[in-house]
Design a protein around this motif. Structure first.
Motif, PDB file in Angstrom:
ATOM      1  N   GLU A 275       0.833  -1.209   0.000  1.00  0.00           N
ATOM      2  CA  GLU A 275       0.000   0.000   0.000  1.00  0.00           C
ATOM      3  C   GLU A 275       0.867   1.258   0.000  1.00  0.00           C
ATOM      4  OE1 GLU A 275      -2.422  -0.483   3.428  1.00  0.00           O
ATOM      5  OE2 GLU A 275      -3.621  -2.122   2.566  1.00  0.00           O
ATOM      6  N   LYS A 276       1.927   1.245   0.789  1.00  0.00           N
ATOM      7  CA  LYS A 276       2.810   2.412   0.855  1.00  0.00           C
ATOM      8  C   LYS A 276       3.537   2.620  -0.475  1.00  0.00           C
ATOM      9  CE  LYS A 276       3.637   2.312   5.869  1.00  0.00           C
ATOM     10  NZ  LYS A 276       3.143   3.677   6.167  1.00  0.00           N
ATOM     11  N   LEU A 277       3.946   1.521  -1.099  1.00  0.00           N
ATOM     12  CA  LEU A 277       4.626   1.629  -2.384  1.00  0.00           C
ATOM     13  C   LEU A 277       3.667   2.178  -3.440  1.00  0.00           C
ATOM     14  CD1 LEU A 277       7.328   1.037  -3.793  1.00  0.00           C
ATOM     15  CD2 LEU A 277       6.453  -1.234  -4.345  1.00  0.00           C
ATOM     16  N   GLU A 278       2.429   1.709  -3.397  1.00  0.00           N
ATOM     17  CA  GLU A 278       1.430   2.203  -4.345  1.00  0.00           C
ATOM     18  C   GLU A 278       1.157   3.686  -4.124  1.00  0.00           C
ATOM     19  OE1 GLU A 278      -1.018   1.980  -7.571  1.00  0.00           O
ATOM     20  OE2 GLU A 278       0.314   0.418  -6.783  1.00  0.00           O
ATOM     21  N   THR A 279       1.119   4.086  -2.872  1.00  0.00           N
ATOM     22  CA  THR A 279       0.915   5.504  -2.562  1.00  0.00           C
ATOM     23  C   THR A 279       2.065   6.343  -3.110  1.00  0.00           C
ATOM     24  OG1 THR A 279      -0.310   4.965  -0.548  1.00  0.00           O
ATOM     25  CG2 THR A 279       0.626   7.183  -0.691  1.00  0.00           C
TER      26      THR A 279
ATOM     27  N   HIS B 154       4.560   7.296 -13.751  1.00  0.00           N
ATOM     28  CA  HIS B 154       4.736   6.484 -12.550  1.00  0.00           C
ATOM     29  C   HIS B 154       5.417   5.161 -12.909  1.00  0.00           C
ATOM     30  CE1 HIS B 154       0.780   5.432 -14.230  1.00  0.00           C
ATOM     31  NE2 HIS B 154       1.034   4.204 -13.791  1.00  0.00           N
ATOM     32  N   SER B 155       5.746   4.386 -11.899  1.00  0.00           N
ATOM     33  CA  SER B 155       6.632   3.234 -12.082  1.00  0.00           C
ATOM     34  C   SER B 155       5.980   1.935 -11.624  1.00  0.00           C
ATOM     35  CB  SER B 155       7.928   3.439 -11.302  1.00  0.00           C
ATOM     36  OG  SER B 155       8.325   4.767 -11.296  1.00  0.00           O
ATOM     37  N   ASP B 156       4.826   1.620 -12.172  1.00  0.00           N
ATOM     38  CA  ASP B 156       4.110   0.424 -11.723  1.00  0.00           C
ATOM     39  C   ASP B 156       4.919  -0.858 -11.908  1.00  0.00           C
ATOM     40  OD1 ASP B 156       2.002   1.873 -10.907  1.00  0.00           O
ATOM     41  OD2 ASP B 156       0.751   1.519 -12.663  1.00  0.00           O
ATOM     42  N   MET B 157       5.883  -0.824 -12.809  1.00  0.00           N
ATOM     43  CA  MET B 157       6.713  -2.015 -13.030  1.00  0.00           C
ATOM     44  C   MET B 157       7.444  -2.422 -11.755  1.00  0.00           C
ATOM     45  SD  MET B 157      10.018  -0.489 -15.106  1.00  0.00           S
ATOM     46  CE  MET B 157       9.095   0.559 -16.213  1.00  0.00           C
ATOM     47  N   PHE B 158       7.713  -1.492 -10.868  1.00  0.00           N
ATOM     48  CA  PHE B 158       8.442  -1.810  -9.645  1.00  0.00           C
ATOM     49  C   PHE B 158       7.635  -2.716  -8.728  1.00  0.00           C
ATOM     50  CE2 PHE B 158      10.438   2.636 -10.188  1.00  0.00           C
ATOM     51  CZ  PHE B 158      11.261   2.147 -11.178  1.00  0.00           C
ATOM     52  N   LYS B 159       6.324  -2.639  -8.833  1.00  0.00           N
ATOM     53  CA  LYS B 159       5.482  -3.465  -7.981  1.00  0.00           C
ATOM     54  C   LYS B 159       5.659  -4.943  -8.310  1.00  0.00           C
ATOM     55  CE  LYS B 159       0.758  -3.763  -6.239  1.00  0.00           C
ATOM     56  NZ  LYS B 159      -0.607  -3.213  -6.322  1.00  0.00           N
ATOM     57  N   GLU B 160       5.958  -5.222  -9.581  1.00  0.00           N
ATOM     58  CA  GLU B 160       6.149  -6.610 -10.002  1.00  0.00           C
ATOM     59  C   GLU B 160       7.585  -7.070  -9.781  1.00  0.00           C
ATOM     60  OE1 GLU B 160       3.636  -8.412 -10.851  1.00  0.00           O
ATOM     61  OE2 GLU B 160       2.322  -6.678 -10.647  1.00  0.00           O
ATOM     62  N   ASP B 161       8.526  -6.144  -9.855  1.00  0.00           N
ATOM     63  CA  ASP B 161       9.937  -6.515  -9.744  1.00  0.00           C
ATOM     64  C   ASP B 161      10.667  -5.459  -8.941  1.00  0.00           C
ATOM     65  OD1 ASP B 161      12.624  -7.223 -12.139  1.00  0.00           O
ATOM     66  OD2 ASP B 161      12.537  -7.302  -9.964  1.00  0.00           O
ATOM     67  N   LEU B 162      10.886  -5.748  -7.670  1.00  0.00           N
ATOM     68  CA  LEU B 162      11.543  -4.767  -6.814  1.00  0.00           C
ATOM     69  C   LEU B 162      12.982  -4.516  -7.244  1.00  0.00           C
ATOM     70  CD1 LEU B 162      10.142  -5.819  -3.348  1.00  0.00           C
ATOM     71  CD2 LEU B 162       9.680  -3.709  -4.572  1.00  0.00           C
ATOM     72  N   GLY B 163      13.529  -5.424  -8.054  1.00  0.00           N
ATOM     73  CA  GLY B 163      14.863  -5.198  -8.579  1.00  0.00           C
ATOM     74  C   GLY B 163      14.908  -3.946  -9.436  1.00  0.00           C
ATOM     75  N   MET B 164      13.797  -3.622 -10.086  1.00  0.00           N
ATOM     76  CA  MET B 164      13.733  -2.412 -10.890  1.00  0.00           C
ATOM     77  C   MET B 164      13.780  -1.170 -10.011  1.00  0.00           C
ATOM     78  SD  MET B 164      13.779  -3.187 -14.037  1.00  0.00           S
ATOM     79  CE  MET B 164      13.276  -1.627 -14.743  1.00  0.00           C
ATOM     80  N   LEU B 165      13.273  -1.279  -8.792  1.00  0.00           N
ATOM     81  CA  LEU B 165      13.311  -0.138  -7.882  1.00  0.00           C
ATOM     82  C   LEU B 165      14.758   0.219  -7.552  1.00  0.00           C
ATOM     83  CD1 LEU B 165      11.769   1.886  -6.180  1.00  0.00           C
ATOM     84  CD2 LEU B 165      11.637   0.193  -4.352  1.00  0.00           C
TER      85      LEU B 165
END
Length: 267
Positions: free
Chosen positions: A225-229, A241-252
């Motif tokens: 939830e915090k990441l989505e916020t 925005h960077s929704d791809m990070f939600k699927e792969d934290l390596g991208m973050l």
């Protein structure tokens, strides 16, 4: 004249004996060489089989077994008679020696793993299964990491798996608690560097957990939830925005390293 005749007969006898000996030697030498050639052909056939096995061998325990077979075979070749070794295919023998060299590291690794099991059994025996989650963490970490580094078949040689599983479960609980603390420490989500770093630290810590440990993180939904916020705030501030990070934290991780240098979006 009688003496001359006797000498002639004697010399003839000597020549006959020598001739018979030469014929005998030629015949038996031919037989010996045929036998040596046959023996060498059998060895050459074994070499081909071992070389083919080395090409298709996948499991480490089979590689160790194959190494031992090749080592035994090489020793047998060296024990052959000289006449037999003349018929050994040197090119095949060279390939076999190369295969032996490649397999040696697997044999050494497995011997090292067996030595680790000996030490691991002692560590498991000494550590209480309800160990202190602060003081005894180094010992628990050693036990779990050492166990996970072992080949799967050698893990089966650990003596007290029931106790090991309890130690592992408690250690993973400790790691999960640490991740939960990081998630709780994120606090109010803001679109700034401090919040981004906290999200990254918590996300990376979660990503690095073993699957069994991840299941113990009870506030993972809070992190999501915090990441989505954060993504929404990022979208409002930058238009992407960077929704791809939600699927792969390596991208973050990549994003944080390149922060401010480029715009990251779904494309």
């Amino acid at each position: 004249e009688d003496l001359k005749g006797f000498k002639g007969l004697f010399m003839g006898f000597i020549i006959l004996v020598i001739a018979i000996g030469l014929i005998h030697a030629i015949i038996f030498n031919s037989v010996d060489r045929d036998k040596a050639k046959s023996i060498a052909e059998d060895y050459n056939g074994e070499m081909r089989g071992l070389i083919e096995r080395s090409k298709s061998c996948r499991q480490d325990w089979k590689k160790e077994e194959l190494y031992n077979d090749i080592e035994d075979y090489v020793h047998r070749v060296r024990e052959l008679e000289d006449v037999e070794r003349e018929y050994i295919d040197n090119e095949l023998y060279r390939k076999l020696i190369n295969a032996k060299s490649r397999l040696e590291k697997y044999k050494d690794n497995r011997e090292e793993a067996r030595e680790k099991v000996v030490a691991l059994n002692v560590k498991i025996q000494v550590l209480d299964e309800n160990f202190d989650m602060e003081k005894d963490i180094p010992q628990a970490e050693y036990i779990v990491k050492t166990f996970n580094s072992l080949p799967s078949d050698i893990r089966l040689t650990v003596e007290d798996m029931t106790k090991y599983n309890k130690i592992e479960d408690r250690y993973y609980e400790y790691l999960a608690n640490k991740v939960e603390e990081l998630i709780d420490g994120i606090g109010e989500v803001k679109y700034d560097e401090a919040c981004k770093d906290k999200l990254y630290e918590a996300g990376k810590a979660y990503r690095d957990l073993a699957t069994s440990a991840k299941r113990k993180v009870e506030n993972k939904n809070v992190f999501d939830e915090k990441l989505e916020t954060y993504y929404k705030l990022e979208d409002e501030a930058t238009g992407s925005h960077s929704d791809m990070f939600k699927e792969d934290l390596g991208m973050l991780e990549w994003y944080i390293k390149n922060k401010g240098n480029t715009n990251v979006n779904e494309e």
